[in-house]
Motif scaffolding. Structure first.
Motif, short mmCIF file in Angstrom:
data_model
loop_
_atom_site.label_atom_id
_atom_site.label_comp_id
_atom_site.label_asym_id
_atom_site.label_seq_id
_atom_site.Cartn_x
_atom_site.Cartn_y
_atom_site.Cartn_z
N VAL A 1 3.78 -1.08 1.38
CA VAL A 1 2.79 -2.14 1.55
C VAL A 1 1.39 -1.58 1.24
CG1 VAL A 1 1.69 -3.65 3.25
CG2 VAL A 1 4.17 -3.42 3.22
N PRO A 2 0.75 -2.04 0.15
CA PRO A 2 -0.54 -1.47 -0.26
C PRO A 2 -1.73 -2.13 0.42
CG PRO A 2 0.16 -3.05 -1.91
CD PRO A 2 1.21 -3.06 -0.82
N HIS A 3 -1.70 -2.19 1.74
CA HIS A 3 -2.77 -2.84 2.51
C HIS A 3 -3.12 -1.99 3.72
CE1 HIS A 3 -2.26 -6.43 0.09
NE2 HIS A 3 -0.96 -6.39 0.34
N THR A 4 -4.31 -2.21 4.29
CA THR A 4 -4.74 -1.39 5.43
C THR A 4 -4.67 -2.14 6.77
OG1 THR A 4 -7.05 -2.00 5.12
CG2 THR A 4 -6.29 0.00 3.99
N THR A 5 -4.35 -3.43 6.72
CA THR A 5 -4.22 -4.18 7.97
C THR A 5 -2.85 -4.88 8.06
OG1 THR A 5 -5.39 -6.07 7.00
CG2 THR A 5 -6.71 -4.52 8.31
N ALA A 6 -1.92 -4.38 7.29
CA ALA A 6 -0.52 -4.84 7.37
C ALA A 6 0.35 -3.61 7.15
CB ALA A 6 -0.23 -5.91 6.32
#
Ligand code: ZN
Length: 129
Positions: free
Chosen positions: A37-42
């Motif tokens: 997952v390329p996200h910082t809040t997921a």
């Protein structure tokens, strides 16, 4: 690499992406699959997908551990989401055999949303032996 697009309906929720990940490796000779997952809040995690109370308990207890309005420096107002994303992690790996994910009976793969609703990307990389 396959990239899934996943809509998350609430600020915090677990979205079961097992079927979509399975489809990405179906019919391949892959031996392992990385879900990133390329996200910082997921994030992404594997846990029980038979009883939905398990995902609800995980979210509720993460919220207790990491309060929404704690003493944070990050000014965006979503620091709790960043902390929860790090606790959950941004990737999982699942063995693959005969074009199928080798998951335990009660296991499912969840996109863990902590700052939705949004549309998130999930990369599925099949590794070949
Ligand atoms: Zn932020």
């Amino acid at each position: 690499m396959h990239t899934l697009s996943v809509k998350t309906p609430r600020r915090e929720c677990f979205v079961d992406i097992t079927r979509e990940v399975a489809r990405a490796v179906e019919g391949t000779d892959a031996v392992l699959c990385t879900v990133f997952v390329p996200h910082t809040t997921a994030g992404v995690t594997i846990n029980e997908n038979a009883d939905p109370d398990v995902a609800a308990d995980l979210l509720a207890h993460l919220a207790e551990l990491v309060p929404r309005n704690g003493r944070y420096r990050h000014a965006e107002g979503n620091s709790d989401a960043h902390v929860k994303a790090t606790l959950v992690g941004s990737s999982v790996q699942v063995p693959v055999a005969g074009g199928r994910l080798v998951l335990g009976t009660w296991q499912g793969i969840y996109l863990a949303e902590f700052d939705g609703p949004r549309t998130r990307k999930v990369h599925v990389v099949a590794h070949h032996g």
